[in-house]
Design an enzyme around this catalytic site. Structure first.
Site, PDB file in Angstrom:
ATOM      1  N   VAL A 251       0.800  -1.223   0.000  1.00 17.00           N
ATOM      2  CA  VAL A 251       0.000   0.000   0.000  1.00 17.00           C
ATOM      3  C   VAL A 251       0.837   1.280   0.000  1.00 17.00           C
ATOM      4  CG1 VAL A 251      -0.216   0.313   2.502  1.00 17.00           C
ATOM      5  CG2 VAL A 251      -2.136   0.929   0.998  1.00 17.00           C
ATOM      6  N   TYR A 252       2.148   1.164   0.226  1.00 16.21           N
ATOM      7  CA  TYR A 252       3.015   2.352   0.216  1.00 16.21           C
ATOM      8  C   TYR A 252       3.281   2.778  -1.223  1.00 16.21           C
ATOM      9  CZ  TYR A 252       4.267   0.850   5.016  1.00 16.21           C
ATOM     10  OH  TYR A 252       4.249   0.451   6.331  1.00 16.21           O
ATOM     11  N   SER A 253       2.866   3.969  -1.737  1.00 12.62           N
ATOM     12  CA  SER A 253       2.289   5.040  -0.960  1.00 12.62           C
ATOM     13  C   SER A 253       1.030   5.564  -1.656  1.00 12.62           C
ATOM     14  CB  SER A 253       3.316   6.155  -0.799  1.00 12.62           C
ATOM     15  OG  SER A 253       3.920   6.410  -2.094  1.00 12.62           O
TER      16      SER A 253
END
Length: 317
Positions: free
Chosen positions: A52-54
């Site tokens: 999920v980054y970023s």
């Protein structure tokens, strides 16, 4: 550099983990490579990221951090010397989230591709998924471990009750167990972890790799008044820390820092590394200078008096 065993797994990790959340966000690819080089050159081997980054950055879709780490590992040819941790479960898109078996199967392939590797050393449930039975999630991880795509699994942001339930299911069903927990924990944020998670993890030998080891930068001593909040993109979070207790913590860090001839950041991380049950705090860096400062925390040895002073100042009671 000393290595510590992560939980009951065969993963041996350095006592300080490099957080990859800034790669592709506040740190561009070129600087990310320099940060990663400096960390590994110092003899450390543990890198944490997440799919999920970023996503929170306008124009980003997620995977930016994994992509940079993957490019760096390929360029350096050092994959076999590293312990790479990533996570699954946080929302990448409305239809791409959670810990269902089908989603984990697809998400791991995407992470492997971005990381340009055939396995992830530590694959973590980023957030609990109350809509998916824990047994289903653990069965998915069992498939990945059997296929050689994952070596060990961990949990992040789980309550003690849910972690205990997962560990019981693993034992009863012969499924892989969470070998690590990634909670929010530092000198400022103590109460939630210490109340129930700490005794559970110590009893069950679950390695703890806390995030926000420096409380978003507050424990560096960089933010001592409201006028300092504009010093970085994280400054807006400092109001929650800069109260009477926060000032006591900073004062204690200053005292111990002076005795040890070390920065407050090093002392704050050394306190975590000395805490029973903690395997490796996670800290991120946006420059080579910051990496060098963080790495020196592994060389700080706090005595009983230092720890007692920091404990008193930061007592959650």
């Amino acid at each position: 550099m000393e290595k510590r065993r992560l939980g009951r797994s065969d993963l041996m990790v350095s006592p300080l983990c490099l957080g990859g959340n800034v790669f592709g966000w506040t740190t561009d690819e070129a600087m990310s490579f320099k940060v990663l080089d400096a960390y590994v050159d110092a003899g450390l081997n543990f890198i944490d990221t997440a799919d999920v980054y970023s996503t929170w950055v306008p124009g980003h879709v997620g995977g930016e951090s994994e992509t940079i780490i993957g490019k760096w590992m390929k360029a350096r040819g050092n994959r076999d010397k590293l312990v790479v941790a990533s996570k699954v479960g946080s929302e990448m898109a409305p239809d791409r989230k959670g810990l269902s078996k089908s989603y984990i199967r697809s998400a791991v392939e995407a992470s492997l591709q971005r990381l340009q590797t055939d396995h992830i050393d530590l694959y973590q449930s980023h957030r609990d998924d109350l809509d998916t039975p824990q047994q289903e999630t653990l069965e998915a991880y069992d498939e990945l471990i059997r296929a050689g795509k994952v070596r060990a699994i961990g949990a992040s942001n789980f309550t003690a009750a849910r972690l205990k339930e997962a560990l019981e299911i693993s034992a009863e069903r012969g499924l892989p167990r969470y070998e690590s927990l990634q909670p929010k924990y530092n000198l400022s944020d103590r109460a939630e972890y210490e109340a129930e998670l700490e005794p559970l993890c110590r009893k069950e030998e679950v390695g703890v790799i806390p995030y926000y080891g420096l409380a978003s930068g507050f424990l560096t001593g960089k933010y001592r008044s409201e006028a300092d909040f504009g010093k970085s993109v994280r400054g807006g979070r400092m109001a929650a820390y800069l109260d009477d207790r926060g000032r006591r913590i900073l004062a204690a860090l200053d005292e111990v820092s002076a005795r040890k001839n070390a920065t407050p950041a090093r002392i704050a991380l050394a306190w975590l590394m000395a805490r029973p049950g903690i395997t490796a705090p996670i800290a991120s860096a946006t420059s080579v200078e910051q990496v060098r400062d963080l790495v020196q925390a592994t060389q700080v040895r706090l005595d009983a008096g230092d720890i007692a002073e920091l404990d008193r100042a930061s007592s959650p009671a």
